[in-house]
Each structure stands twice: as structure tokens, then as C-alpha cells.
Design an enzyme around this catalytic site. Sequence first.
Site, PDB file in Angstrom:
ATOM      1  CG  ASP A  97      41.108  15.033   8.456  1.00  0.00           C
ATOM      2  OD1 ASP A  97      41.984  14.687   7.651  1.00  0.00           O
ATOM      3  OD2 ASP A  97      41.133  16.122   9.060  1.00  0.00           O
ATOM      4  CG  ASP A 104      34.874  16.183   9.026  1.00  0.00           C
ATOM      5  OD1 ASP A 104      35.693  17.065   9.350  1.00  0.00           O
ATOM      6  OD2 ASP A 104      35.026  14.987   9.308  1.00  0.00           O
TER       7      ASP A 104
END
Length: 227
Positions: A17, A15
Amino acid sequence: MHNKSGLKQKAVVFDMDGVLVDSEPLWQKAEFEIFSSLGVTVTKELASKTKTMTTKEVTEFWKSRFDWKDTGIQEVEQLVTSRVIELVENENCEISGVRNFVKKIKSQGYKVGLATNSPYKIIPAVLEKLKLTPYFDAISSSDSEINGKPYPFVYLSTCSKLNINPADCIAIEDSYSGMLAAQRAGLKVIAFTNGNNVLDLSIAHSVIQNFEHADNHIILRRLSALS
């Protein structure tokens, strides 16, 4: 898919963020600036509901509550995205230790991917900021999907670009929504907590508290255990 040694190719999909960059404060700042300029009263209570949304979903969320005039949803999305890119480029937002962590994974012969709810145009800015652009074999944004996380589509797209079965991939996520997306896509899930003591770990296969002191063998053991 197999690598040159004849072994089945495997991958780690990150991922972005909260895993590569500590971007939540940057998003909060950008959204506050842009939406406030449109007459939106941005409260902490309402803003907390938008944390796992795509930029389009966030914009629609505020538009439904404060119906500003003259500025379209796409234009507002672009304003927010452009401001976040500025902040990424100028603020110290790198997650401590993640750069070396990614390089270690890559050096072991595994593919590296990225699957994010953030707009695609932010990805190059983040990877350049971290000096990690050459280390990623595939990147995907929920921009191009029917739905973002917790739906699985962005993970399925990244695995497809990597040409690796999701069952041969591990996802590293810092939110339950992201973990759910990865699980639904068929990846094994490693939770990155980074000091978050309230993160729901119920579907995580392993946990990394921080990258700086992370035992790289957690990942390698999990990868070697994949069929």
C-alpha cells in the site's frame, strides 16, 4: 543462499500500500462505507490514526469507540477487505512506473518479495492488477503474524520464504512505521516518498522520489554494498 553463478543471493522486498498501489484513498472509501453503515461517525481526525494499522486493528479501533451490535469483528474485516478488492480491480490505482521498476530489479537476477500489513487475500488482486504476479518470489501479510508493522515479523517471514538473510535484503517503504519494521528485521531501508514531503527519513539509507524517473542504480548500488 547463493545463485547459479555462485554469488550470494540478494532481494528487494516491497511494501504494497502506497508503494505498488495508491490504495490509501481506496481504504478510506471502503472503511467509510462499511463503518458508516454500522453507525460509526468516521471523522478525518480519527481516521488519520488508523493509517498504519492492520485491518483487524482498524476494526477494533472503531468498535471500541462505536460499539455496534450483531456484526462481529471478523465479519466487518471481511466486508472492508472485499470492498477494497473491488476498488483495486476497478480503479486506476497503480503507482506510476512501479511495474517496470519491479521488472528491472528481477531482470538483474535479484529475488523480489512483498511484505504488507494488508490482508493476504488482497495481495493477489493487486499483483494481478499490475500484471506482476510472476515477478514476486515470496509474499507475506501481517494477517499471519502476532503483530503487524512497525513490528518486524512480516519482513522476517518474507525473508524466510525467500531463504535469504535479512541483512542481504532491501525494503522499499513509504511510511516510517514500515521503515521501522524493516529496520528491526535487519533489512536496509529505501524510502519511497512519491511527493510526501513530511515523511520521516531519519532511518532510510536511500530515497526514491518516484519510480518513473528513479535511477535503478540506487537499488543496485545498495544491493552490491550488502555484505
